[in-house]
Every structure is written in C-alpha cells, then in structure tokens.
Design a protein around this motif. Structure first.
Motif, mmCIF file in Angstrom:
data_model
loop_
_atom_site.group_PDB
_atom_site.id
_atom_site.type_symbol
_atom_site.label_atom_id
_atom_site.label_comp_id
_atom_site.label_asym_id
_atom_site.label_seq_id
_atom_site.Cartn_x
_atom_site.Cartn_y
_atom_site.Cartn_z
ATOM 1 N N SER A 123 -1.307 68.972 -15.245
ATOM 2 C CA SER A 123 -1.547 70.059 -16.197
ATOM 3 C C SER A 123 -0.656 71.268 -15.944
ATOM 4 O O SER A 123 -0.611 72.184 -16.757
ATOM 5 N N ASN A 124 0.042 71.300 -14.826
ATOM 6 C CA ASN A 124 1.041 72.356 -14.602
ATOM 7 C C ASN A 124 2.465 71.849 -14.854
ATOM 8 O O ASN A 124 3.426 72.513 -14.474
ATOM 9 N N GLY A 125 2.577 70.667 -15.469
ATOM 10 C CA GLY A 125 3.895 70.168 -15.844
ATOM 11 C C GLY A 125 4.711 69.630 -14.687
ATOM 12 O O GLY A 125 5.937 69.581 -14.754
ATOM 13 N N ARG A 126 4.037 69.189 -13.628
ATOM 14 C CA ARG A 126 4.765 68.595 -12.504
ATOM 15 C C ARG A 126 4.546 67.099 -12.473
ATOM 16 O O ARG A 126 3.445 66.607 -12.745
ATOM 17 N N PRO A 127 5.586 66.329 -12.124
ATOM 18 C CA PRO A 127 5.492 64.868 -12.217
ATOM 19 C C PRO A 127 4.563 64.253 -11.174
ATOM 20 O O PRO A 127 4.492 64.721 -10.046
ATOM 21 N N TRP A 128 3.888 63.219 -11.582
ATOM 22 C CA TRP A 128 3.153 62.368 -10.639
ATOM 23 C C TRP A 128 4.155 61.852 -9.622
ATOM 24 O O TRP A 128 5.308 61.603 -9.951
ATOM 25 N N ASN A 129 3.697 61.700 -8.366
ATOM 26 C CA ASN A 129 4.602 61.095 -7.389
ATOM 27 C C ASN A 129 3.863 60.222 -6.397
ATOM 28 O O ASN A 129 2.639 60.302 -6.262
ATOM 29 N N GLY A 130 4.635 59.383 -5.733
ATOM 30 C CA GLY A 130 4.094 58.346 -4.871
ATOM 31 C C GLY A 130 3.308 58.848 -3.678
ATOM 32 O O GLY A 130 2.564 58.074 -3.059
ATOM 33 N N ASP A 131 3.435 60.125 -3.344
ATOM 34 C CA ASP A 131 2.629 60.651 -2.241
ATOM 35 C C ASP A 131 1.148 60.663 -2.571
ATOM 36 O O ASP A 131 0.321 60.871 -1.683
ATOM 37 N N TYR A 132 0.822 60.470 -3.833
ATOM 38 C CA TYR A 132 -0.595 60.441 -4.215
ATOM 39 C C TYR A 132 -1.234 59.089 -3.881
ATOM 40 O O TYR A 132 -2.431 58.915 -4.086
ATOM 41 N N ILE A 133 -0.412 58.149 -3.448
ATOM 42 C CA ILE A 133 -0.968 56.825 -3.135
ATOM 43 C C ILE A 133 -1.332 56.725 -1.665
ATOM 44 O O ILE A 133 -0.567 57.108 -0.795
ATOM 45 N N PHE A 134 -2.518 56.192 -1.435
ATOM 46 C CA PHE A 134 -3.002 55.938 -0.078
ATOM 47 C C PHE A 134 -3.265 54.448 0.040
ATOM 48 O O PHE A 134 -4.087 53.894 -0.683
ATOM 49 N N SER A 135 -2.564 53.822 0.942
ATOM 50 C CA SER A 135 -2.733 52.374 1.114
ATOM 51 C C SER A 135 -2.504 52.062 2.586
ATOM 52 O O SER A 135 -1.454 51.600 2.981
ATOM 53 N N SER A 136 -3.536 52.354 3.377
ATOM 54 C CA SER A 136 -3.396 52.240 4.838
ATOM 55 C C SER A 136 -3.540 50.817 5.326
ATOM 56 O O SER A 136 -3.205 50.519 6.469
ATOM 57 N N GLY A 137 -4.110 49.959 4.479
ATOM 58 C CA GLY A 137 -4.366 48.602 4.922
ATOM 59 C C GLY A 137 -5.680 48.453 5.667
ATOM 60 O O GLY A 137 -6.238 47.355 5.708
ATOM 61 N N ASP A 138 -6.186 49.541 6.230
ATOM 62 C CA ASP A 138 -7.500 49.516 6.900
ATOM 63 C C ASP A 138 -8.565 49.545 5.821
ATOM 64 O O ASP A 138 -8.671 50.529 5.077
ATOM 65 N N LEU A 139 -9.336 48.495 5.731
ATOM 66 C CA LEU A 139 -10.225 48.330 4.585
ATOM 67 C C LEU A 139 -11.257 49.450 4.480
ATOM 68 O O LEU A 139 -11.457 50.028 3.401
ATOM 69 N N VAL A 140 -11.910 49.763 5.589
ATOM 70 C CA VAL A 140 -12.935 50.812 5.526
ATOM 71 C C VAL A 140 -12.307 52.133 5.083
ATOM 72 O O VAL A 140 -12.872 52.871 4.276
ATOM 73 N N GLU A 141 -11.122 52.401 5.606
ATOM 74 C CA GLU A 141 -10.472 53.660 5.283
ATOM 75 C C GLU A 141 -9.987 53.704 3.830
ATOM 76 O O GLU A 141 -10.124 54.724 3.152
ATOM 77 N N ASP A 142 -9.429 52.597 3.367
ATOM 78 C CA ASP A 142 -8.996 52.576 1.970
ATOM 79 C C ASP A 142 -10.189 52.779 1.034
ATOM 80 O O ASP A 142 -10.096 53.503 0.036
ATOM 81 N N LEU A 143 -11.307 52.178 1.370
ATOM 82 C CA LEU A 143 -12.498 52.335 0.520
ATOM 83 C C LEU A 143 -13.029 53.764 0.584
ATOM 84 O O LEU A 143 -13.472 54.319 -0.426
ATOM 85 N N THR A 144 -12.991 54.363 1.781
ATOM 86 C CA THR A 144 -13.404 55.758 1.909
ATOM 87 C C THR A 144 -12.530 56.637 1.028
ATOM 88 O O THR A 144 -13.018 57.526 0.320
ATOM 89 N N HIS A 145 -11.217 56.358 1.082
ATOM 90 C CA HIS A 145 -10.304 57.096 0.205
ATOM 91 C C HIS A 145 -10.682 56.916 -1.256
ATOM 92 O O HIS A 145 -10.737 57.880 -2.026
ATOM 93 N N ASN A 146 -10.931 55.686 -1.635
ATOM 94 C CA ASN A 146 -11.185 55.408 -3.049
ATOM 95 C C ASN A 146 -12.443 56.125 -3.520
ATOM 96 O O ASN A 146 -12.492 56.655 -4.641
ATOM 97 N N PHE A 147 -13.442 56.155 -2.662
ATOM 98 C CA PHE A 147 -14.662 56.884 -3.018
ATOM 99 C C PHE A 147 -14.340 58.365 -3.220
ATOM 100 O O PHE A 147 -14.775 58.988 -4.198
ATOM 101 N N PHE A 148 -13.560 58.909 -2.298
ATOM 102 C CA PHE A 148 -13.176 60.317 -2.430
ATOM 103 C C PHE A 148 -12.335 60.549 -3.682
ATOM 104 O O PHE A 148 -12.511 61.529 -4.408
#
Lengths: 326, 326, 326, 326, 326, 326
Positions: free
Chosen positions: C126-151
């Motif tokens: 909404s401020n006109g800045r591009p989406w970027n790949g730093d927004y992706i979290f993919s640690s491979g640790d299942l519990v952690e990835d799910l915690t991220h997804n919930f957040f």
C-alpha cells in the motif's frame, strides 16, 4: 548535453591473466556507495538541480565540470573489470556444442558477471548489490552539497586504497593509481570551494586516510606528470569559472594548482576479445563481423572499421589471451 | 570520456505555476524502470562492456552514440521537474525566522523533493523509490542487448504517453513532446540494427502503444523540423559508422532516415530562481553572489558571470515567480 | 505442477465507481509483507523444500494444499484492484489524439498503477513498494515453519481488517469478507498442525485481533454457507492426508471442521472493460477483436469466444462504466 | 484458481554428490530477473490484469496457459537446488549434541540456504538477492506485454545456457536441458502472437543466443519426444483458444507446432532425505513420522503414506546419501 | 532514554586466528531477518508505540526491558565479528608504502567488511545484504506483537544453532552459547505473556528446533550459573512489573523462573588492536595516541586512559596477534 | 550494554488534533538517510567497531556517548509521530462490529502507519521506504568517521528545518525545536574532534543551512536553558574523557562549551490512548487492563501501575481526544 569521445582518460594495460575475484572487488569502485557511479551521478544531479546558478557561477561550473570528468571514471572502472574478466571462461567444446566453459568460475564471488552479464562490469558493488539512487545527495544547499562532496571523495579514496591492497592485477593497479590521483584533485577542489564560501580550511584533513599519495607506487608517474594538481576543463566552451575556485597551493605538496583549458588527451581503449562462452558479442562473432563489413560497404564507409582501438595485437597480447582460450 | 556543453537539447519554458504532484509523476521518466536514467545507463554500460567492438563497429557506434544523447535526456527531465517545483514553497516569514513555508506541500506525493532535496529532481520514480542497477541489462550478446533496447524504448514510450496524459503543465508537455519524438528515433535505430543482424522486421510494431506520434500536438513542431527521422552524432570525431545502421525509410512516415553529423544546437537552460525556504542555494543567496563576484574578480574573469542562461528576466517571468514567492 | 481453472473462488461485484486510493490500500493485501503473494509463496516454497515428505505426509499435504488455495487469493485481490481502478481515467479526446485522461489521478496514492500498469494491480504494497523474497520463510524445520504460518495468517487477518475499515468500496468489501473467512480456516489448520505435533493449544489465541469474525457483516454469508469450517482439497487426486490434521472443533464456534474433497465451484470473472487511456489492451481494442475473430475462424474455433465471463452486460453495468468513460 | 498435482513436469535424477556452489548458481533460474519466478509471475499478473479479455481471447488464453506451465518450472528449479544441496551438511556428532555439521559450507556462496533455509531453495538470485516485484511487467498494452514476454524468454534462455555451462551436476543439467526446450516453446508462442497482431516476424531472431538448441546434449531427448514444438493445455476445460495463436512451422526445425490438449504426464518427485543438521524437517525426523502414522490411523487413512514419490530407495540411492551422511 | 555501560554482557575470548568467512556467517546474527538488530529494534519500536501502556503495564515493561537487553546483544555480535576479523589483513610493507595487505581476503565472502569497513562488523546479513526496517513488526495489537516476538525468537534460535555448526571459532562459539541461553529466556518470557493474556500454552513448543539447549556444550556453563531461567531488569528504577509476567516453571527444566533486579555484571571488552592496512583507527595509530594523551592532559584527566578494557596484554594474546601481523 | 530509563529527554505536548500527513513527514526524521535511526546506529556501530580504543579514548568516549543520547532521539521521534496520529481513526460503530473507522485516512500519505502499524511510528522515511543498513558508515578510520559524522549532522539539521517548515503541529514543533538544539551540539562535538586531530577548523561552517538556530522560536527556550552548549554524559561511570574533546567556545555564541556529568532529567512520556480501530493495544483494551491488574496482584505489586506517565488526564487532554474518538 554531452559530446562523447571514444578514448579513455588514461591508458590501461591489455588483458593478461584473468582475476574474477579481483574484478568482483573492483566492482566496489563502480557501484558501491563511494564508487564512481556515485561521484558521477551526485555531481551530475547537483549541477542539474543548481538554483540561482548565475549568481553562484564559479561553484556551479566547478560541480558541473567535475561531473563531466567522472563519466570517464566509470568508463575506466568498467574497462578494468572487463579486462580482469577476459579469459576467465574456457572457449567451449570446439564442436559448437555447449560444455563446461564456466565451471571455473562457479565459485567466483560475483557469478552474475557471467550469468547475467557477458563477463562484464555490472552496476553493482563488491558484494553484488546494485547501485541505487539513495546514494545521491543533492540538497540544493551549496555549502552542504560541497561538504557532502568532500566527504564522498574522502570515502572514495579510502575504498580505492583498499581495493589497491586487495588485488595486484595490473589493470586494477593502473586504475587505482590513476583514480587516487584524480580523486585527490576533486577532494582539493571541494575543500577549496568550501573555504572560499565559509573560510573553513579543510586542507588540513589531507591526506585521509593518512597515507601520502606519493607513497603509492602506481600514483607516482601521474604525480610526475602533474596530474595531482591539475583540473581539466571538460567542455568546448563552458565552465570557464572553475579557475575562480581551483587555485592556491596544493595541500600536500604546496605546488600551485592549475586549470587546464581542455580535456586530457587520454588513450585508446583496448578492444577486448570476444568471449564466446558467454555469447559476447555472439556465439559466432565472425558472423557479426561479416555483416558489419557489408553494412559498412553499403554505407560507403571505408573497408576497415573507422573507430580506433589500442594496438594490442601487435604486442601479441591478444594472442596470449587467445591461446589461453583455446 | 565526454565533453559537456551547458545547453539543453531543446528549449523548455520558464517556470510558471508550480505543480508538485505533476513533478512527482514526471519522476517516473527520470528514475523509473523505463526512465531516462535507465536508457542512459543501459546503453552506456553496453558500450563500455562491448567485446570485439572493431568487428561489430557499426553496432558499437550506434549504442555508444545513443548513450551520449540520453545524457541530455536526464538533463531535460531534471530541468522539467525543477521548473514544476519552482514556487511550490512560500518565501518564509520575511524577518529571517523560520515559518511554515513548506506547509503547502505537506500532502504532496513526494515530500523528499523538499525535505531531502532543494525542491529538486531526485533519482526516483513516481512512487518515490530510487532508481537501481537492476534496471540495467548488459548481457554482451549483441542481438539480445538490441532486443532489450527495443523493448526498453517501447516501455519508455508507453510511460511518456501516460505522464503526458497525467499533467498538462507546460514544462511537462514540452518535455514529453520532445522525448516521444527522440525516443521514437532510438526505437527505430534498434529495430533497424536487429533487422540488419537477423532479418527480422520489427518496424511493423510501430507505433506501440498504437497512437501515431503525429496525433500528439506537442510532437508536431518537432516532426515538422524533422526530428523524428534524424540521428545526431554526439561526438567531435567518433561513432562515424552509425550511418551504416541508421538508414532506410521511417516506419511510420516512409521518409528516408538521416544521420546529422553533429549535435543539435539546443537551447540555453533557464536559471531557476533560488528557493530560500529549502536553502537552495542558500538561506541568503545574495551572500553567495557577492563571494562569487569577488572570486571572479580575483581570477581575472569578467565582472558578469561568463556562463549563459535563457533570457528569462527580460520576459518578466522571473518576476512573476518572485511575486508569487513574496 | 498445476491445472488452472478460469474461475474465481468467489463472486466479485462488477465495477462501479472507481476508487483509486482504495485500490492503493488493497495493494497491501497483494504485495505487503502479509499479503496474499506472501501466503501463496511461503506455503509454495515450504512445500517445494519439504524434506522427508513421506514420513510427514499429513503435514506436507496440508501445506501444499493451502498453497494451492492461495493462488486463487492473489487472483481475487488482483480482480478487486482492477475493478476499483476501472473508470478512473477519462476516455480521451474522442478524436484519437492524446489528452488529459489521467489528470484526475495525478494525486492518486499509487500513480504506477496508471503509468507503469494499465490501471491494474501491481506486485506492490500500500506504500507502492514491491513484494520481495525476504518475505518468505522456509526453514525446513516443520514446527518452526508452522509457527511462522500461524503468525503470518494472524498478521494477514490484521491487515485485512484494516483495509476493510479503510474502504467501503463494494469490491473491496466482497474481497475482505471472503478472505477473512478463508484466512481464518488456514489459521485454524496451522494451529491444529502445531497441536498435533507438540500438544500446544493455539486455538485459545482466536480470534486475533479480538473481533469475532461473525461481527463482520460481509463475512456472515460465507459463515452461513459453512466456509469458515471447511478445507477444500485443491487437487484432482493428491493431498488426501489433510484430513488427518484438519479435524476437531472450530475454535470460535465449536462446530466440527470438515474437509471438502474438491475445489469450490467458484464464480465467473468479470470481463473488465478496456481502458483506452492507458492502452489496455490497446488504443483501439476493436482492432484486436477483429484479429482475434479471424484467428479463431482460421483455427476452426466457434465464432464467439469460447471462454466464459460473468454476464455483466445484461445487467447494464458495463454500460454504466461506458457512460462514465464517454 | 488452480488444482495442484503432486508430480513434476519432468523426471529429475535423485541426489548424488552435493554441489552447494552449483546450487547457488541455479538460484539465478529461480529468483533472478530472468528466473522462473519472473516468468511465472509476469504471465500470471498479465492474465489477472487482462482487460477486454473476451475480445482478445486467443491472446488471453495463451498468456494464462503459459503462466500455468511456469508454476511447474519454479517447482523444478526448487527440486534441483534441493537435490544439489542434499548431503552438503554432515550428520552431526551422533550423540545428539551439536557439532560442526555445517563447517564444510562456511565458504559456500550462499550461506543463507543453510542458515535461514533448511538446505533448501530460496527466492533469491545467484548473488543471494531476493526476487522482487519490480521484475514484473504488466502494462496492459497487449503488443507491449507480448514484446516484453518475448524479450524475457530470450533473457531466460541466455541465463539457462550459462548456468548449464557453470555446473555439470546431473540435476542441474537435467533441469536446464528441459527448461531450454520448454522456454523455447514459450519464446515461439510469444513471437507468433506478435506476428498475428502486427505482422512482424520475430522468428528470424531464433535462436538467441545463437547456439541451436539441438546442439545441447541434454535437450536432445526432449527434442526427440517433440517437446520443442508442443504447447500443453494446463487446464481441465479452459484456455481452448491457444490453438488460434500457436500454430505454423517451428522457426528452427520447420516442423508444425502442435497443441496438446492436456498437461504432460510428468514424473514423481524424489522424496529428499531429511538433513538433521539443519533440522529439516526436524532434529529427530522419526518422531514426526510416528505422529504422522498415528494421525493417519485416527483419520482412517491407510497405514502407509498415500502420496507417491519416486522409487528412489529401490535403486539404493537414498542409501548412498545416507552413507555419505553417517 | 538510556544510560550506557562500557561493558559486555558476557566475556568474549580475545582474538586468536582470524576467520573471515566465519565472520561473514556471524553477520546473519547481526543484520539478518532474525539477527539481533531485529530483536533489538522490534522490541524497541513496540515499546515506543505501545498505546494504553498504563493499563497494560506488565506487558509494556516486559517488552521495553527485553529491548534494553538486546542492545547488549548487538554489541556482543559486533565484538565477535571484529574479533574474528582481527589479523585477517597483513600489516603492509613496513616502509609506509601501500602493498598487498588485503590480498588474502580477496575471495572472502564479505569483502565490504574490509573495503567499506575497517575489518569490522556491518549491519548486514550473511549474504552481505543490509538490515532493513521491513524486518520490524509493530502492529500495536498486543497479542499479535507477542505472537510475533515468540516466532522471532524461534527463528533466531534456529539461526544461532546453524551459525554454531558453521564455525567453531572460539569467539563465535562463546557468542552463540550465550545468546542461545538468553534468547531462550526471551522466548519463555513471550510465551508466558501470551499465556497470561489468552490461556494458550506455548511452552509445549520448547525447544524449537528440537535440540535441548543443555546438549550444546557452550550453553552449559551459562545454564549452570542459572542464566537460562533469569530475567534481568535493565533499568535503575523502571520496568518493575516484569515480575508479574515472568514467573512459573521453566518449560524445559521445571525450575522456577526468576527476575533479577539489576543488570548482569558483565565483562570488560577486549581492546581490539589497530589494523593499519585498513586504516583502523589510522595508518599511524600512534599519532592518535599522542594527541589523545595531550588532550587528556589539557583536560586535567589522568595520564592513562580512564576507560577499562580486558587485560589482554598480560596474557600475551595481543602479542600473538601482533606477531601474526608483523 | 545499557540501562533504560522510562522518561523522554524532553517534554512533549499531549495529543491534540491529529495530523497524519504531518506524521508522514516526521518519518523522515526517523527512518530517513539523515534520520535519528541513522545517527543512533552510525555512532553505535562506530563505537562497537572502534579499534585501539584505549589509545584513542577521548574520541571513543565521544562517539560512544553521543550514540547513547541518540537512543533518546528515536524515542522522541516515535512519540511525536504516535501523538500526531492519535485520533486519526474513528472509534468504530459502537456496537462491536467493524465499520469505516479508517476511511478518513484512505488518502493519507503513509497508509502503512495504519494498516501494518497501530497508528504508530514505522522505521521508514517520509516516502514510506524502510531505513536500511546502507545508511551506516563505519570505516574504522577515525578522521574519516568523524568527517562523516559532521556531514551527517549537517544533513540532519537540514531535514529537521524542512520538517519544521512543513508542519506546525505542536508535537512536531516541540520535537524539531529540541532536536535542532541537540543536533547542533553533536555537530560541534564532531567539529571539535576533527580540529583536535587535524587542526582543521570546521566551526566556520556553522550554521549550515545558514539560518541561526536562535532564529527558530521553538529553539529559544532550550537555548535559554543552555541546552545548545552542553554535552550530557549518558552513563553511570563511563565515557569520562569526552571532556577532553568537548571544550572551547561555542561556534555561534562564543559561550564556553560544558560537559554535564549525568543524563538530563527529562520528562515523563504521555500515555497515548488506545486506538481500538487499529486494535492498539486491543479491540477491547479494558480486558487487558483487567488481566494486568490480576497479574499485578498475584505478583504482590501495588494495585495501581507502578510506571509513571505524564499527568495528561488531569489537564483534560485525554478527554479531549476521547471526545473526538466517540
């Protein structure tokens, strides 16, 4: 507007052994916060944005004219990087099929020089990040812009010294030796401008970092020729008032500063050989040459290319690279 | 290297009513992906990185020469933005204290033009984001670089048309009218280069977007003068082989393309008045003028500034701006 | 790999009054850190990178399947933005020349939707800045990835509620009403997955922010249809083990969660009318239509387009937009 | 919306020797300006933003359908990177304590694949910078979007060839061999679309770079199967009008182009083994397996995982990796 | 506001062998998305932006107080990186001229630590990209901010474990051993806060990744001292209500959590030796020392520096580094 | 490490009328290149990275101590922005359902302050772009770092003056009045440090921009109290050698500079009221208060919150805001 001259401001050695990681380091002098894109575009924007330029003409002329010299600096940095990358790929399978020609640079620090580029310079810094407009400072406040420029040249000197220490490749050393000398001149010019406007004497800050320029071997020939105390006027007719600011004694040597009323003679660029593994300028460069010859002929131009390049071939250097590639 | 000439490639009107949001839109033509910084720096890097340039001389000359013209384009865009911003701040309290001089632009789209800049052009796009090196494409593969350049000019044309539609400010219209014309020439040049190399006829893609250039009122004077079919050579002596590529009929009008063997005469830039609210060039610009006069005198220069600017004052336009500011 | 279906997951209203600043706000749901590009690409990358997927099949299936649904969400956000922008430009001078058709959006918050885009959705926030790949979290640790997804779903709910409050445009409200409902389902799914793996009961965190979903008028129809407790399986044959995780009572209502063994029926997209001022899809769209008709005929296809769109025209809505444009 | 199928579009070899720097290079094909995220998201946004799609249906269908194929390409790139990284960490101390398992990759080019990721693919390029939305071009102008897409595919071909030359890892070669073939089909599709709309014949630009695709050994099996002249329809029922554009002779071979009315059969993905040093999917993956088995049982699912993966174990390949890890 | 204490929160070993690539990896703990700049600035901004803090005082105090501790963490990470870089350059030619002192790090992963920095820590991650404000989450919604913070600490734990595995340098291990312990305390604090507010029990998620903290050798001394169950109050008088949240049993050990009513004693920092090759603090540091002595004398300060540093010299470690440098 | 004190360095007025666009402008002083995040983190990193600090103790102490003061500056900027945003949303429908509470800020310059944030300060500049680590300069070369710092303070002064002129909101004016005064002190401190090291007299550059600080009404009370010539020592026991550098006459007034051997008393922060429309700190803040009271009681803390805030309520100001909100 500009006129472009197809010469470098200083002679660079032809390609010898490739040095990809050295070339990655030299990128800092291209696209780093203190690289030549920054000096070029800072002064260029400041000159474009200069308000009340008639009233402040000597200062406007100074910034605008140094901007013009900086164009030649990004050209030199690019030529250096390209030279250092020449020969870093193999020449392929020889049968026209695709092979492992880039396997030797798989672990190079900046692989985009090969994958995105054609073994060529990128607008990036030494960590492979692109130059961006946030590196430009153009506040319009003259004292502040000049303070910035002095600081920018100081940071640039620092980075050049470190790149010097990082790679001893002949092209890199030729580059840094020359740029350290010329950057010093710009540092003096901005210090003098600030002094003229405010009375503050910044020349006591010379040299920063505190290694005398003449302690750098590759600077000495340029110092001998007087390049360290000379501001060239890069214009057919304009920017004549730089002489009102750039005068007085050199802060390190005490010699009188001087304005040269034209551009330096410079030197012919090397015609860097094709690197077919990266398709630069083509997978079959000879096909382009044939087309070019035909076009030249149709246009009534001479049979041989009209543009001039350094006579590398006579010295056998192109062959040396060619040998390496085959 | 370059020589710089203190003239614009085309005349721009002096400042009239300020148009800050229009100026924010014009930034797209400066620092956007398809802005003039992109055309300038793409062709500049491609010319720096060109391998085997002797064998491909007509193409090297073409890219290098168009790069030179583009320098003049970022200059024009900056001058336009600066002109549109002139008068957008108030002149302050009059008693030397600080007031609300920028309150009128608190909701302007790009406040950094005022806070960071001196009511001046920034290396940013229309959303206020900086130009960056990822916008440069320099693969070294000649056919591919030319394909890119053709696409880049197409995107640039699109963006210029939209900026044209977004603001009717006289400076913006003078700019877009001229750039649409010149960008069209570059589009043709790259199309022709691709055709010479591969046989593919891209001229059938003209115009894209599909509005004929002569339907744009501000393009018509330039078309009448032949600016749409003319490639200037921006060099004292080099880039002579552009004529081998830039020839044949104009894709839209059928007229013969022509190479002009020098730069255009251009026009004197306006000397944009100080904007003291943003300290450009100073809070008290007259102090700088006095210092400048003294420096000029010490250096044996004429009493009046030697540089030339457009004779705005005679036309009373500077007064108009001054009135607005007081 | 995927199969694509040319339907939206839910019906959106046809364009009514344009709302450019509202559309700029909705961009947060597209390209913001918590926008739908983030949910789509986070789960997509996590599913691609999932190691030992056979041993963890129910969890792999869950992440992979929700990723598939998210594709439909970026589609809905784009359709909403495009709808809100329709009619925001004027239709031009009528005589084929270029005019001021975009002057009405010169001060719009995101001018790149018009200058770079074709009155269309951008991969920006909404401020006109591009989406970027730093927004992706993919640690491979299942519990952690799910915690991220919930957040991530929690943050996404927050942003949707605020966009809801910021614009009452019918398309924006239809969008947020639906996405709040579906996002809630994903939030539950990830909470349940974490509970199954660790025993931690995250369902007590519902709802966050602490406004019950059924207090939002535009969510109620979807709740009535049961959309808040239903996980669709977006695959012809795969991801069958989602049922092993997505079960038990709904945290807010206590109803039993259910897996639906196919994709939702969805709705036909609106065929948004051309906006000739921005050349979308052309300055003369009827020329494209003629070419399309010819191509269809040559290929032995029916005379009328085979693809289906919502029957907007019958309802007179296209006319309404057309009226506005003329 | 989409349906997702848990198969790859082409078979990839199971993990062999790890190649972290090779994997860093392959990232360019994922998150680089010309990587598969760019092709996927460019065409996806263009299809979302397509105005007047009924009138331009064959072109809308083409762009939308190719977008669908590209989803499978980012999946393949991720699988390749993950495969190349498998085995690059040691398996730890064996006593459950933490050791030096990542010391072998301390000097790897992209350490975030290990520190942030789980020895997995990142949305980054080969210099470790994130993909961003500025790589998307969606002007809404059909001719211009198609011109862009043709250029994008050209750049993508260039980058794939270079990655091919940079690493001979079997997975990388399987990937690039396939993608070069499929990318060529998309390049043809866009060239044909431009031709149909404007008459410009871009097929003369094939191949760019100028190495014939059939000179690349890993492309030959795909060419033999006809993959180079075939456009699949990735939808149960939609995008039927692609046939109106994708027809005529193949530019390199002259064979007739053909539309296949369904998706390719593809191949089962490898189930990449856990890498416990990076906790992917866990420090004790067997605990997850036990939980998964229990959940499956509670849900009435078969005892064995229902999803299918390539039968790597039978071939002893998983053991080989396991050996390496112990 | 803050008071600063010139001590580290924990003792770090003095410099031994340099480890530039290890230092590049440790940068992830500084400027990565989950690095200490992120924890510091997330909690700092959340405390600044906390609305209705009197009503939510225990939670405000918790966030504000943990923010204060994090300042000490970025200090520790910087000290570690600086220590690991000490000795990585040579000491130069000895004759005051410039040589190849940085040639040994030409292929180091992060050359900006040397070129831009003074062999020093940068605000960058392990891929050399700068920390940026998008890593901050400050929604104002208390439950959501706490959920974020719990997730952030989880990600931070993951990254620390991996950096631990990547380099066994004594400074890196001392750092990660301590930070894993303290980060665990913050993770507990946020879990407890969420539980107090919602009833959700997140302590079952401990440890994530699923390696018990006491299995990490370098954590054990800290665990023995009780550092894993202790929250320090980093304020002379404020943040007294943290005790209302931080209480109950430790999730991994069952011991009672405790609040310590002051800051830890900490340890004196090492005075890292100059690195003259990078001009840090100068090319001739002894000149600065002389000036400093004079200034001290003029100001009536003691002859010896008043600040305290660790007594490295007595242990002969400074000499060891000095030897290496000469 | 640090101790944190829950007081602001100067008193700020309680919230009055909201000024969202003014708050967007003030963001430049937070996250802009010359904002307080930059001053804080530049000096912090320089102090962390300081090599040979014992030998250069007065300079180390100076940089480290000013860094400590800057923490209080980002706190003030955040408090100002939060104050200016208070009341900018409506309080909702009153019936607990969601309404149009943010419609009034749909066209605000920075919508992320509302959508991502909780009507709160962001680590962004006035164009809504995040602060990033490239704004930090820490070369390790002492003279150069000090030159940078002097320039940084100069740029910061420029930006503060412009923000002053852009919004007359009482909180913004209180902020800039104070920061201009304190920034001036830091500018002097760095000028003096450079003079001590090199002899160069930078004090002649004061003031830049060339408006005397005492011409700014909101600076006068601070000047009267002597804040313009006073350096506070922000540490219980350390940084005692600042007095060796910060001495001599004030460049503008000639008064003797003085070191104050403790932190300023400061002022209590305002407890900014909840903004339920953005869920800060909750949709039902009173529920948090009840939980907080219970927790306080269980922990044996006083019934009333122990932390102190400014006594806004007595002055009826909170009511005024509350009225506005209802």
């Amino acid at each position: 507007m500009i006129l472009r001259i197809d010469r470098l401001q200083v002679e660079l050695p032809p390609p010898t052994d490739p040095d990809p990681d050295g070339a990655a380091a030299v990128q800092e002098l291209m696209g780093g916060r203190f690289g030549e894109m920054s000096t070029l575009l800072n002064y260029t924007f400041q000159s474009f944005n200069f308000r009340g330029r008639q009233g402040a003409r000597p200062f406007y002329d100074l910034v605008a004219n140094i901007a013009a010299e900086e164009y030649g600096h990004i050209e030199l940095v690019a030529a250096t990087i390209n030279s250092m990358l020449t020969g870093a790929s193999d020449s392929g399978n020889g049968d026209g099929s695709l092979g492992d020609a880039l396997s030797g640079v798989k672990s190079a620090r900046n692989t985009q020089q090969f994958i995105g580029g054609g073994q060529g310079a990128l607008p990036q810094d030494s960590n492979g990040r692109p130059w961006n407009g946030d590196y430009i400072f153009s506040s319009g406040d003259l004292v502040e812009d000049l303070t910035h420029n002095f600081f920018l040249e100081t940071g640039a000197r620092n980075n050049k010294l470190k790149v010097y220490e990082m790679t001893a490749h002949p092209a890199a050393r030729a580059l840094t030796g020359y740029l350290l000398c010329r950057g010093g001149v710009h540092q003096i010019a901005y210090a003098r401008a600030i002094e003229k406007l405010t009375g503050a004497d910044l020349t006591k800050l010379f040299p920063t970092p505190r290694i005398p320029t003449d302690k750098i071997p590759e600077c000495q020939p340029h110092i001998k020729r007087g390049e360290h105390k000379r501001l060239y006027r890069f214009s057919p007719d304009d920017y004549r008032e730089i002489v009102a600011v750039f005068n007085g004694p050199h802060p390190e040597t005490g010699e009188e500063l001087e304005v040269v009323d034209h551009a330096p003679e410079g030197a012919l660029p090397n015609d860097l050989p094709p690197q077919t593994a990266v398709f630069a300028p083509d997978y079959h460069p000879e096909e382009i040459s044939e087309i070019a010859a035909r076009l030249r002929s149709s246009a009534g131009l001479p049979e041989q290319p009209t543009g001039q390049v350094a006579a590398a071939e006579e010295e056998g250097l192109a062959d040396k690279v060619k040998d390496k590639l085959s």
